[in-house]
Each structure stands twice: as structure tokens, then as C-alpha cells.
Design a protein around this motif. Structure first.
Motif, PDB file in Angstrom:
ATOM      1  N   ARG A 144       1.345  -1.037  -0.315  1.00 11.95           N
ATOM      2  CA  ARG A 144       0.134  -0.109  -0.074  1.00 11.95           C
ATOM      3  C   ARG A 144       0.451   1.131   0.341  1.00 11.95           C
ATOM      4  N   GLU A 145       2.283   1.107   0.925  1.00 12.41           N
ATOM      5  CA  GLU A 145       2.739   2.360   1.051  1.00 12.41           C
ATOM      6  C   GLU A 145       3.326   2.276  -0.398  1.00 12.41           C
ATOM      7  N   ALA A 146       3.768   1.877  -0.921  1.00 10.12           N
ATOM      8  CA  ALA A 146       4.498   1.659  -2.608  1.00 10.12           C
ATOM      9  C   ALA A 146       4.219   2.156  -3.447  1.00 10.12           C
ATOM     10  N   ALA A 147       2.684   1.699  -3.283  1.00 11.58           N
ATOM     11  CA  ALA A 147       1.924   2.366  -4.176  1.00 11.58           C
ATOM     12  C   ALA A 147       0.618   3.509  -3.987  1.00 11.58           C
ATOM     13  N   ALA A 148       1.396   3.632  -2.731  1.00  8.81           N
ATOM     14  CA  ALA A 148       1.521   5.799  -2.806  1.00  8.81           C
ATOM     15  C   ALA A 148       2.271   6.059  -3.250  1.00  8.81           C
ATOM     16  N   LEU A 149       3.913   5.803  -3.174  1.00 12.05           N
ATOM     17  CA  LEU A 149       4.360   6.641  -3.560  1.00 12.05           C
ATOM     18  C   LEU A 149       4.376   6.802  -4.762  1.00 12.05           C
ATOM     19  N   ALA A 150       4.331   5.159  -5.815  1.00 10.40           N
ATOM     20  CA  ALA A 150       4.219   5.514  -6.569  1.00 10.40           C
ATOM     21  C   ALA A 150       3.101   6.219  -7.477  1.00 10.40           C
ATOM     22  N   ARG A 151       1.933   6.726  -6.901  1.00  7.92           N
ATOM     23  CA  ARG A 151       0.734   7.306  -6.963  1.00  7.92           C
ATOM     24  C   ARG A 151       1.881   9.765  -6.981  1.00  7.92           C
TER      25      ARG A 151
END
Length: 386
Positions: free
Chosen positions: A58-65
Motif C-alpha cells: 500500500r505504501e509503495a503504491a502511494a509513493l508511485a502515485r
């Protein structure tokens, strides 16, 4: 005719129902001793690894966005298959991942920020496998890691590091790939050599139903596990969202491979809940009804229900949520503060020994960068900063 109806293959091995109830069946009875040997601490460890992997995802997905990563490859929904397999391995086993095995990476001691350094473009490899329990680097070329794994497994056999009967010596190799990779020639070639040389190897297929936008039904008229038999390799299909089934079958097959029984093949039926990568939009090719049907079989929700039925209290789950939030905050803080890498690193490790062509090109880049004055970034050569 659906692919599951095309053969008389037995149903997937399942030890827990989607609601978290213990399944009673002959197949379940075969694998029950492996689960019983885990004990309470082992069961909690399975759940912890799944929950922390999803929090990291979840955190990595947010960082990508937010533009902090060049790309993110989600593993949401596949935690059960991966964690079960990871806990079935021994430290001396060698694991060859594709690019979505985040749960396995974390279980083998990989710093999650090292995964993000790779996907942020800060490193060409990510980590040294020898320093992380033989977890080899991510491979983005679809299916190629199966050849690397099989070659390595052939070497183990030639070196007498399997089939000795000594649990401290015997090793096995695991190679991970997806349903889309089964259409690549590399995978078939790896299976040929594995069968021919009877390698101590487990082929672990995570069938997450979609090869980007191509459904598995379009790739194969039969269950993918049936392909293993064509190469003379025993294969088993498991409910990949059942962490206990993944663990028990992987444990059995790895013991057989280490003991000289030759290669094994597991097809873990799971689902990619998220997008193929952060550059993909799955709403363009799959229905919400399909998505919701798989969310109802979520591996973490299923296992939490199982643990609560066993008497696990709220404190364990609350502490785990706090640990996950701490992990997410730490990953975010360290990722956004990563310094830009030296551009000269692109020339390092191209060859195992110093190479005059690489030295020449690295010096050229340093000179070129220097021509921009203060506006250019410093490139470090073998002779020092330029």
C-alpha cells in the motif's frame, strides 16, 4: 468447456475454506502434519508476514502515485501463496523471483527500501543474494529466471549439494513465475532441462488469472499444472489464497526435491487484485464482479478468521496493525530521502573484472559532465571525482 473441466485433475489442495474454516478431506489429511508442526508461533508468523507485506504494498503504491517511484508492481492478493512458500524453504535454498515476490523478499531479509531503490531507478540489481539468504535479484524479462534457476539447480546436483540425506547440506532451488510466463519458450526449456537432469527444484507458478490484459483462459485450454506432466514432472494445484495449503504442499515438494526426488511443480491459484503495474488500468479489461469474487477469498481475511476461531485475541491484531503503520512510515521516510546515485555507476559491474572499454566510457561521461560546470552532476571515475 472451461480449463478446469478439460481434464480429470483432482481439485486444488485446500486446507482452509474462504471463511477460514478447516477443510475436512483426504487431501487435507495428508498435509495436516505439516501444519500441526508449525505451532502457534508459526501460525502467527504466517499472518504477520502477509499483513506487513500488504502494508508495504500500500505504501509503495502511494509513493508511485506521488511520483516517488518510476514504477510499482503490486502483490495485493497473492500474499498467501508467497508467504506459504517462503516459510516452507530452508535458509540454504536458493530462490529466483520474477518481480512481484515482495512477501518472499521480506521473509528472506531484504530491506523493503532496497526493492524501492530498484523501482526508483537507483540501482541495477538491488541486493547481493549471498547476503540475503540466497534470495536472487528481481528479473523483469518474463520467464528468464526459470532458466537461471534450472542452471543453478543443475550445478547443485553436480556439486553433490542435494540428495545426500544430510539436512544441513541438501539444498533446493525455487523459481517463481506467473501464468503469462508459461507461454514463454524459456519456461518450457527450463522444464526440459530440469526433467532431464532431475534437478532439486520447485517450479512455483502463481496463476493470478491475468497476463496484463490477457486472461489465462485464452492462454491455455487446460489447467496450467497439467503442463508439468508433459515434461515428466509431478505437479500439484493448490488454492493459492490458502496460506496453509501453499505452505504444506511446498514443504512436501521441497523435501522431495532436496532428497533427490527431482523437480516438482506447483500451480497456486490466486488473483492479482491490483493493477499489473502502476502504469496499468485493469478496469479496461476485467469486470468488477470478477474482482469482488476474488476479494471475498482474500488470503489475509481468511487466515485472520482462522486464527480468531482458534482463540487469538484482539491484542495480536492491534499490535500487528501498529507494526504495519510503523513499517509504512519508515519506508516512506527513507525512500523520499534517497540520494540520487552517481551516474558513473552505470559502468560498474558490467564485467566481473575491470574492462578498458568501460573505463574509457566512464571517463568520457565524466569529462562531458564536467563541461557543464556547476550545472552538471559530479561523476566519480576510478581516478576520483571529475
Amino acid at each position: 468447456m472451461s480449463s478446469s473441466e478439460a481434464t480429470d485433475a483432482p481439485p486444488p489442495v485446500q486446507l482452509l475454506s474462504p471463511s477460514g474454516e478447516v477443510v475436512e478431506s483426504a487431501a487435507a489429511d495428508e498435509f495436516r502434519p505439516y501444519v500441526d508442526a508449525l505451532g502457534d508461533d508459526g501460525l502467527r508468523a504466517l499472518h504477520r508476514d502477509m499483513v506487513l507485506t500488504r502494508r508495504f504494498d500500500r505504501e509503495a503504491a502511494a509513493l508511485a502515485r506521488q511520483g516517488q517511484l518510476a514504477l510499482w508492481v503490486p502483490s495485493h492478493g497473492q500474499e498467501g501463496a508467497q508467504v506459504g512458500l517462503a516459510h516452507a524453504t530452508r535458509p540454504q535454498d536458493h530462490l529466483f523471483p520474477s518481480y512481484r515476490e515482495h512477501a518472499v523478499a521480506l521473509s528472506r531479509g531484504i530491506d523493503p527500501v532496497d526493492i524501492l531503490r530498484l523501482l526508483r531507478g537507483h540501482t541495477h540489481g538491488g541486493w547481493n543474494p549471498a547476503e540475503h539468504q540466497n534470495f536472487h535479484i528481481y528479473t523483469l524479462v518474463i520467464g528468464s529466471q526459470t532458466l537461471h534457476a534450472t542452471g543453478f539447480a543443475m550445478g547443485l546436483g553436480l556439486d553433490g549439494k542435494s540428495g545426500t540425506g544430510d539436512p544441513e547440506v541438501d539444498q533446493a532451488v525455487v523459481t517463481f513465475f506467473g501464468d503469462g510466463a508459461t507461454s514463454q519458450g524459456d519456461v518450457s526449456e527450463a522444464l526440459v532441462f530440469a526433467a532431464s537432469f532431475q534437478t532439486p527444484e520447485l517450479f512455483f507458478l502463481q496463476n493470478n488469472q491475468w497476463a496484463i490484459s490477457v486472461p489465462v483462459a485464452r492462454q491455455s485450454r487446460t489447467p496450467l499444472v497439467a503442463r508439468a506432466g508433459g515434461f515428466g514432472i509431478p505437479g500439484t494445484q493448490v488454492d493459492g489464497n490458502d496460506v496453509l495449503a501453499s505452505y504444506a504442499v511446498s514443504r512436501r515438494d521441497l523435501e522431495a526435491a532436496r532428497g533427490g526426488g527431482g523437480p516438482r511443480f506447483i500451480e497456486a491459484l490466486t488473483y492479482r487484485v491490483g493493477a499489473h503495474t502502476s502504469s496499468d488500468d485493469p478496469t479496461k479489461y476485467r469486470t468488477d464482479d470478477e474482482l469482488q469474487s476474488w476479494i471475498a477469498r482474500d488470503p489475509i481475511t481468511r487466515f485472520e478468521a482462522f486464527l480468531r476461531n482458534r482463540g487469538e485475541g484482539d491484542a495480536f491484531f492491534a499490535d500487528l496493525e501498529t507494526e504495519g503503520d510503523d513499517l509504512g512510515a519508515d519506508v516512506r521516510r527513507r525512500t523520499v530521502s534517497l540520494p540520487n546515485p552517481d551516474r558513473g555507476l552505470i559502468f560498474d559491474h558490467v564485467y566481473s573484472e575491470p574492462h578498458p572499454l568501460m573505463t574509457e566510457q566512464k571517463q568520457w561521461l565524466a569529462t562531458y559532465e564536467q563541461s557543464f560546470g556547476d550545472a552538471g552532476e559530479t561523476v566519480t571515475t576510478d581516478e576520483g571525482a571529475a
